[in-house]
Design an enzyme around this catalytic site. Structure first.
Site, PDB file in Angstrom:
ATOM      1  N   CYS A 163       5.159   7.285  -6.229  1.00 22.72           N
ATOM      2  CA  CYS A 163       4.692   5.950  -6.544  1.00 22.72           C
ATOM      3  C   CYS A 163       3.894   5.734  -7.516  1.00 22.72           C
ATOM      4  CB  CYS A 163       3.763   5.223  -5.557  1.00 22.72           C
ATOM      5  SG  CYS A 163       5.532   4.828  -3.818  1.00 22.72           S
ATOM      6  N   HIS A 301      -4.139   0.664  -5.816  1.00 21.64           N
ATOM      7  CA  HIS A 301      -3.170   1.329  -5.480  1.00 21.64           C
ATOM      8  C   HIS A 301      -2.571   0.549  -4.048  1.00 21.64           C
ATOM      9  CE1 HIS A 301       0.988   3.303  -5.034  1.00 21.64           C
ATOM     10  NE2 HIS A 301       0.830   3.802  -3.670  1.00 21.64           N
ATOM     11  N   GLU A 312      -7.997   4.178  -0.107  1.00 23.66           N
ATOM     12  CA  GLU A 312      -8.587   4.068  -1.262  1.00 23.66           C
ATOM     13  C   GLU A 312      -9.818   3.099  -1.345  1.00 23.66           C
ATOM     14  OE1 GLU A 312      -6.696   2.568  -4.670  1.00 23.66           O
ATOM     15  OE2 GLU A 312      -5.557   1.555  -3.319  1.00 23.66           O
ATOM     16  N   LYS A 330       0.098  -6.407  -5.935  1.00 25.27           N
ATOM     17  CA  LYS A 330       1.307  -6.468  -4.933  1.00 25.27           C
ATOM     18  C   LYS A 330       1.761  -6.912  -3.598  1.00 25.27           C
ATOM     19  CE  LYS A 330       1.524  -0.661  -5.903  1.00 25.27           C
ATOM     20  NZ  LYS A 330       0.065  -0.917  -6.002  1.00 25.27           N
ATOM     21  N   HIS A 335       6.153  -3.405  -3.939  1.00 26.88           N
ATOM     22  CA  HIS A 335       5.752  -2.655  -4.450  1.00 26.88           C
ATOM     23  C   HIS A 335       6.995  -2.482  -5.257  1.00 26.88           C
ATOM     24  CE1 HIS A 335       4.212   1.508  -5.019  1.00 26.88           C
ATOM     25  NE2 HIS A 335       4.465   2.037  -3.317  1.00 26.88           N
ATOM     26  N   PHE A 397       3.769   9.551  -2.046  1.00 22.53           N
ATOM     27  CA  PHE A 397       4.131  10.268  -1.044  1.00 22.53           C
ATOM     28  C   PHE A 397       3.932  11.905  -2.085  1.00 22.53           C
ATOM     29  CE2 PHE A 397       6.790   7.767   2.052  1.00 22.53           C
ATOM     30  CZ  PHE A 397       5.347   7.599   2.641  1.00 22.53           C
TER      31      PHE A 397
END
Length: 409
Positions: A163, A301, A312, A330, A335, A397
Site C-alpha cells: 500500500c 495513511h 500511526e 479513505k 483503500h 505490508f
C-alpha cells in the site's frame, strides 16, 4: 561550488477512483463529504463475508479504445486514464524521450486477469486462455502501457511495496528529477483488486470492515468504533518536471515534491512499527530541509483498522505534536492499496492550492487513544498564513514506510 539539485515541481495531476473520473470531480466530492463506497451486487460476491467496496462506476470504454480494453488489465486501464488526464493538464510537454520516464507502483498489478484466466483454464481448458494473459497480469503493465502511450524512453519503473507503492513511485520520480537523470516523469499508483480472492484474504485476517449493511458509513479512520478498512480500486498520477524545464516552456506549476523518504521496518510482515513510522516522517522532513512546524497539515495513511490508526496517531503526535491538522480521505474512497499514497498526494496538492482540507469522514467519536487534531468537518478552511506544506504517509505490508513532503506553487 556545488550546483543545487533541480527542484521537482508538479505540472499535472490525474485520478480515477470511486468518487470521480477526474481530479475536479474527486475534489468536489471530497469537499461535499460524499462516499464512493457501495454494496457489491456481483454474483461472485454472494458468499463473501464482506459485501462492500469502493468501485469505479465509469464506463472505461468511453475513455479507451476497443483494442486497449482488450489488451490491458483493468489496472493498466485505470493508470492510463489517469496518466492522460495528468498529461493533458501539464500541457502535453515536449520533452526528449530519453529524458522522459514513468514510475507507477502497484500492490497487485494485473491480479484480476490472473484470477479470470485461471478460472478459464480450469473450466474450459488451455486453448481458451487469452493470448494477452501474460502481458495483462504483469505488475509492470501499467507503467509499460503509459510509457508506450506517451513515448517515454527514460525508463518505466514499477515499485511494488504493497500500500506504499504509489507514494514510493513519487519519491523515486522526484529523485530522478533531482539527480538530473530525467526532465519529466509521470508517477503514481494504481490497483484494481476488488475481487473475491482479495476480499476473502483480507477478511480472513479481520482487516476489513464488516458493516455491509451501511456501506457509506463503514470506513471510519480514527473513529473509536472503526472495525477495519474498505477495499477500493483506483489510480492517481502526477507529472513531475524539473523547475527549469517547466518554466522554460511556461507551464503552470501546481506544487512541488520538496522531500520524501522510503524506509523498511525490518520488524514484521504485517504489524506496523510506530518507531519506524516516526523515523520515515523525520527523514522526509530532513530531505526537505524543513522543521515539523513548517508542515501545515498531514494526510495520514489511516485506513480505519483498529490497531493501525492508533499506532500511526502516536507516530504523528511524536513528530508534529497534537495540534497539526490531520485528515484521511479513505473514509470517502476506501483503500486504493497501491494507489492510495498517490491519491493522497493529489489531495494534498489541491488542499495547498485552495486552502481547504477535506475532512475525515465518519468520525462520530474520536478514539480516545488518538491524541490528534483530526479534521472532521467536510471542508476545513486552513487559517490565513498556514504553513504551505503538507505531509503524506503511506505504509504497506512488509514494513514498507513512505513519507512525502509537498509544497504549494
Amino acid at each position: 561550488m556545488n550546483t543545487p539539485a533541480p527542484r521537482a515541481v508538479v505540472t499535472g495531476a490525474g485520478t480515477i477512483n470511486p468518487l470521480g473520473t477526474t481530479v475536479k470531480e474527486t475534489w468536489e466530492a471530497l469537499l461535499e463529504g460524499h462516499s464512493g463506497i457501495t454494496a457489491l451486487d456481483q454474483d461472485w460476491a454472494e458468499q463473501l463475508p464482506v459485501k462492500i467496496a469502493g468501485q469505479i462506476t465509469a464506463d472505461l470504454s468511453e475513455h479507451l479504445s476497443t483494442r486497449e480494453m482488450k489488451r490491458m488489465d483493468r489496472c493498466g486501464q485505470l493508470a492510463l486514464v489517469s496518466a492522460r488526464e495528468a498529461w493533458t493538464q501539464a500541457g502535453s510537454p515536449e520533452v526528449d524521450p530519453e529524458r522522459f520516464a514513468v514510475v507507477i507502483g502497484s500492490a497487485y498489478g494485473g491480479l484480476g486477469s490472473t484470477i479470470e484466466q485461471d478460472r478459464t483454464l480450469n473450466q474450459s481448458g488451455p486453448r481458451k486462455v487469452s493470448p494477452h494473459t501474460l502481458t495483462r497480469l504483469m505488475a509492470n503493465g501499467p507503467a509499460a502501457w503509459v510509457s508506450i502511450d506517451l513515448g517515454a524512453r527514460g525508463g518505466a519503473r514499477t515499485p511494488v511495496s504493497a500500500c506504499a507503492s504509489g507514494a514510493e513511485a513519487i519519491v523515486q520520480a522526484a529523485e530522478l528529477i533531482r539527480s538530473g537523470a530525467a526532465d519529466v516523469v509521470i508517477a503514481g499508483g494504481v490497483d484494481a483488486s476488488v475481487n473475491d480472492l482479495v476480499i476473502s484474504g483480507f477478511a480472513q485476517i479481520r482487516a476489513l470492515s464488516t458493516r455491509s449493511d451501511n456501506p457509506q458509513r463503514a470506513a471510519r479512520p480514527f473513529d473509536g468504533g472503526r472495525d477495519g478498512f474498505v477495499l477500493a480500486e483506483g489510480a492517481a498520477v502526477v507529472v513531475l518536471e524539473s523547475e527549469e524545464h517547466a518554466r522554460a516552456r511556461g507551464a503552470a506549476i501546481l506544487g512541488a515534491v520538496a522531500g520524501g523518504a522510503v524506509t523498511s521496518d525490518a520488524n514484521d510482515i504485517v504489524a506496523a512499527d510506530p518507531a519506524m513510522q516516526r523515523r520515515v516522517m523525520q527523514k522526509a522532513l530532513d530531505s526537505a530541509r524543513m522543521e515539523p512546524a513548517e508542515i501545515g497539515f498531514v494526510h495520514a495513511h489511516a485506513t480505519s483498522t483498529p490497531v493501525g490508526d492508533r499506532l500511526e496517531g502516536q507516530a504523528i503526535n511524536a513528530v508534529f505534536g497534537a495540534s497539526v491538522p490531520v485528515t484521511s480521505t479513505k473514509g470517502h474512497t476506501g483503500h486504493l492499496l497501491g494507489g492510495a499514497g498517490a491519491l493522497a498526494a493529489v489531495v494534498v496538492l489541491e488542499a495547498l492550492r485552495t486552502g481547504q482540507l477535506p475532512g475525515t469522514l465518519n468520525v462520530e467519536a474520536l478514539d480516545p487513544e488518538v491524541d490528534l487534531n483530526v479534521v472532521t468537518e467536510s471542508a476545513h478552511q486552513l487559517p490565513p498564513g498556514f504553513a504551505p506544506a503538507g505531509l503524506v504517509n503511506a505504509f504497506g505490508f512488509g514494513g514498507h514506510s513512505v513519507a512525502l513532503v509537498l509544497t504549494g506553487a
